[in-house]
Design an enzyme around this catalytic site. Structure first.
Site, PDB file in Angstrom:
ATOM      1  N   HIS A 133       0.849  -1.189   0.000  1.00 10.95           N
ATOM      2  CA  HIS A 133       0.000   0.000   0.000  1.00 10.95           C
ATOM      3  C   HIS A 133       0.881   1.234   0.000  1.00 10.95           C
ATOM      4  O   HIS A 133       1.947   1.245   0.603  1.00 10.95           O
ATOM      5  CB  HIS A 133      -0.906   0.021   1.235  1.00 10.95           C
ATOM      6  CG  HIS A 133      -2.098   0.903   1.060  1.00 10.95           C
ATOM      7  ND1 HIS A 133      -3.283   0.440   0.543  1.00 10.95           N
ATOM      8  CD2 HIS A 133      -2.284   2.214   1.327  1.00 10.95           C
ATOM      9  CE1 HIS A 133      -4.147   1.435   0.500  1.00 10.95           C
ATOM     10  NE2 HIS A 133      -3.567   2.528   0.961  1.00 10.95           N
ATOM     11  N   ASP A 148     -14.607   2.852   6.953  1.00  8.47           N
ATOM     12  CA  ASP A 148     -13.473   3.653   6.470  1.00  8.47           C
ATOM     13  C   ASP A 148     -13.822   4.264   5.116  1.00  8.47           C
ATOM     14  O   ASP A 148     -13.504   5.420   4.849  1.00  8.47           O
ATOM     15  CB  ASP A 148     -12.196   2.803   6.336  1.00  8.47           C
ATOM     16  CG  ASP A 148     -11.140   3.559   5.531  1.00  8.47           C
ATOM     17  OD1 ASP A 148     -10.679   4.602   6.021  1.00  8.47           O
ATOM     18  OD2 ASP A 148     -10.819   3.148   4.400  1.00  8.47           O
ATOM     19  N   ARG A 150     -13.586  12.741   4.312  1.00 13.82           N
ATOM     20  CA  ARG A 150     -12.303  13.428   4.543  1.00 13.82           C
ATOM     21  C   ARG A 150     -11.817  14.105   3.275  1.00 13.82           C
ATOM     22  O   ARG A 150     -11.267  15.199   3.299  1.00 13.82           O
ATOM     23  CB  ARG A 150     -11.253  12.425   5.031  1.00 13.82           C
ATOM     24  CG  ARG A 150     -11.440  12.009   6.475  1.00 13.82           C
ATOM     25  CD  ARG A 150     -10.526  10.842   6.831  1.00 13.82           C
ATOM     26  NE  ARG A 150      -9.141  11.116   6.564  1.00 13.82           N
ATOM     27  CZ  ARG A 150      -8.256  10.192   6.167  1.00 13.82           C
ATOM     28  NH1 ARG A 150      -8.623   8.931   6.014  1.00 13.82           N
ATOM     29  NH2 ARG A 150      -7.003  10.517   5.950  1.00 13.82           N
ATOM     30  N   SER A 178      -6.935   4.330   8.573  1.00 18.73           N
ATOM     31  CA  SER A 178      -7.621   4.061   7.308  1.00 18.73           C
ATOM     32  C   SER A 178      -6.881   2.974   6.527  1.00 18.73           C
ATOM     33  O   SER A 178      -7.467   1.973   6.096  1.00 18.73           O
ATOM     34  CB  SER A 178      -7.681   5.370   6.496  1.00 18.73           C
ATOM     35  OG  SER A 178      -8.000   5.128   5.163  1.00 18.73           O
ATOM     36  N   LYS A 223      -7.914  -1.410   6.183  1.00 15.51           N
ATOM     37  CA  LYS A 223      -8.116  -2.101   4.906  1.00 15.51           C
ATOM     38  C   LYS A 223      -7.113  -3.229   4.731  1.00 15.51           C
ATOM     39  O   LYS A 223      -7.443  -4.284   4.201  1.00 15.51           O
ATOM     40  CB  LYS A 223      -7.987  -1.096   3.756  1.00 15.51           C
ATOM     41  CG  LYS A 223      -9.196  -0.184   3.657  1.00 15.51           C
ATOM     42  CD  LYS A 223      -9.048   0.836   2.583  1.00 15.51           C
ATOM     43  CE  LYS A 223      -8.005   1.857   2.930  1.00 15.51           C
ATOM     44  NZ  LYS A 223      -8.255   3.199   2.473  1.00 15.51           N
TER      45      LYS A 223
END
Ligand code: URA
Length: 426
Positions: free
Chosen positions: A82, A161, A168, A183, A187
């Site tokens: 990520h 989220d 956001r 966040s 995930k």
């Protein structure tokens, strides 16, 4: 406690209990707390921060809002990756193709653009037919057959989220270390991979602007990962200038194809190789040197390119239908000099303004727009040279702003005058 009390408590910098966080965030998820109150709480969190325990609690609340993917039916070791988000960041597509071509399984749940940064899912959706929503069975089947699947954050995994993330994005509450950490990690934990490599981006074009913030979020995300018994590693990488040469969804897919065909050699390529090697090292338990050799081989032999094509085909995409806008504008330099800096943030914002990102939750995006950078750091530029080419919406007017200011030049130094010239004649 009422939502107003919770907002006030955080506004004053106090620590919220698990119960208070649950009441606020689960209430928002169920529709009992309106957007404006949640926005206010998020802003208070941005300004006041959260303790590690609050961040762990919030991560857990996000995870429990949905299901945790059980990947036990996937044959082999699963490695996820990520990025905290950048401008022109298409590393996931490159890295996932390389790593899956080396026998590891890459179950990837990706996001859409956030703020001025792009998202992998928006990029993939520029390929006609590409399905970013697969059922659990399809996801597992694809991992077992071709070793890689990239899907959008489903309605089932960390759905809270997803709701908060979208809010956001349009309320100026993206840039917060605990919010980004919870966040991302919610995930990552919910998508079930055994091992996770996190690319923590720092710099002008990143969500995190300083090295200290990057070090802090790395520490926090590793702590969250270890809490859930995950093998987590991080790499802090620079995001001062846009990554690669293209910004914009379809344009970035074309760039990925060029990189996987060994037609480019720049910082983005080096970064992708380094991230892929880290994933291979973690996944196969081999040295970083051996992992790097395998990564090179995957690229040189065309295995990684083949894997990317398999991925597109498996998810219904038709790469022959990929289109970029035919309405283009060359931006000419109004200065000359040596390029020493570029403002990744302004380029990211420009791509968003051209239609490549969203300003409100509901905005559609135009996959065909974007920017191709013709001059980058280290290049010499003359007045009138093309700095970049804009791919505009078919009906959009040309941009009037002088984009030369997005670049910093070391101006050409006048050659020194001869001694005689400098003698003042009175
Ligand atoms: N990426 C995410 O998934 N969440 C954030 O908050 C920021 C980047």
């Amino acid at each position: 406690m009422s939502m107003v009390d919770t907002i006030n408590k955080k506004r004053l910098g106090k620590v919220l209990s698990r119960e208070e966080l649950e009441e606020a965030f689960n209430g928002y998820f169920q529709g009992n707390i309106p957007d404006y109150q949640m926005s206010s709480l998020l802003m208070a969190i941005c300004l006041r921060g959260m303790t590690d325990q609050e961040t762990l609690d919030l991560t857990d609340i996000f995870i429990r809002s949905g299901e945790v993917l059980d990947l036990s039916e996937v044959d082999g070791i699963t490695v996820d990756k990520h990025s905290t988000g950048g401008v022109g960041d298409k590393t996931t597509l490159i890295v996932a193709s390389i790593v899956a071509s080396l026998g590891l399984k890459v179950p990837k749940m990706s996001g859409r653009g956030l703020g001025h940064t792009g998202g992998t899912i928006d990029k993939l959706e520029s390929i006609p037919g590409f399905r970013v929503n697969l059922s659990r069975e399809e996801f597992i089947h694809q991992l077992n057959t071709i070793g890689v699947a990239i899907i959008s954050q489903t309605a089932h995994l960390a759905p809270l989220d997803k709701k908060v993330y979208a809010l956001r994005d349009v309320t100026g509450t993206v840039e917060s270390i605990p919010l980004i950490a919870s966040s991302i990690m919610s995930k990552k934990i919910a998508s079930g991979a055994d091992k996770i490599v996190l690319d923590v981006k720092v710099g002008k074009g990143a969500l995190l602007k300083t090295q200290e913030e990057a070090i802090e979020i790395s520490r926090l995300m590793k702590k969250i990962g270890h809490h859930y018994q995950k093998d987590v590693d991080t790499m802090i990488t620079y995001m001062d200038i846009p990554l690669g040469t293209s910004i914009g969804n379809a344009l970035e897919i074309l760039e990925v194809m060029r990189i996987l065909s060994n037609e480019e050699n720049n910082y983005l390529v080096a970064l992708s190789k380094a991230l892929a090697a880290k994933m291979v090292q973690l996944g196969l338990g081999i040295s970083i040197q051996d992992a790097s050799i395998r990564v090179e081989d995957s690229l040189k032999s065309g295995k990684a390119y083949k894997k990317f094509m398999e991925l597109i085909e498996a998810q219904g995409g038709d790469i022959s239908g990929l289109r970029v806008s035919s309405h283009t504008q060359d931006i000419l330099s109004t200065k000359s000099g040596h390029v020493i800096d570029m403002d990744a943030y302004r380029f990211g914002k420009l791509s968003l303004d051209l239609g490549g990102g969203r300003k409100t939750k509901e905005d559609p995006i135009d996959p065909k727009v974007g920017i191709v950078l013709k001059k980058k750091i280290g290049d010499d530029v003359k007045v009138g040279d093309v700095l970049c080419t804009l791919y505009l919406r078919e009906d959009a007017p040309f941009i009037q702003e002088d984009l030369t200011s997005y670049y910093t030049f070391q101006e050409e130094v006048e050659p020194p005058k001869s001694v005689d010239d400098s003698v003042e004649i009175v």
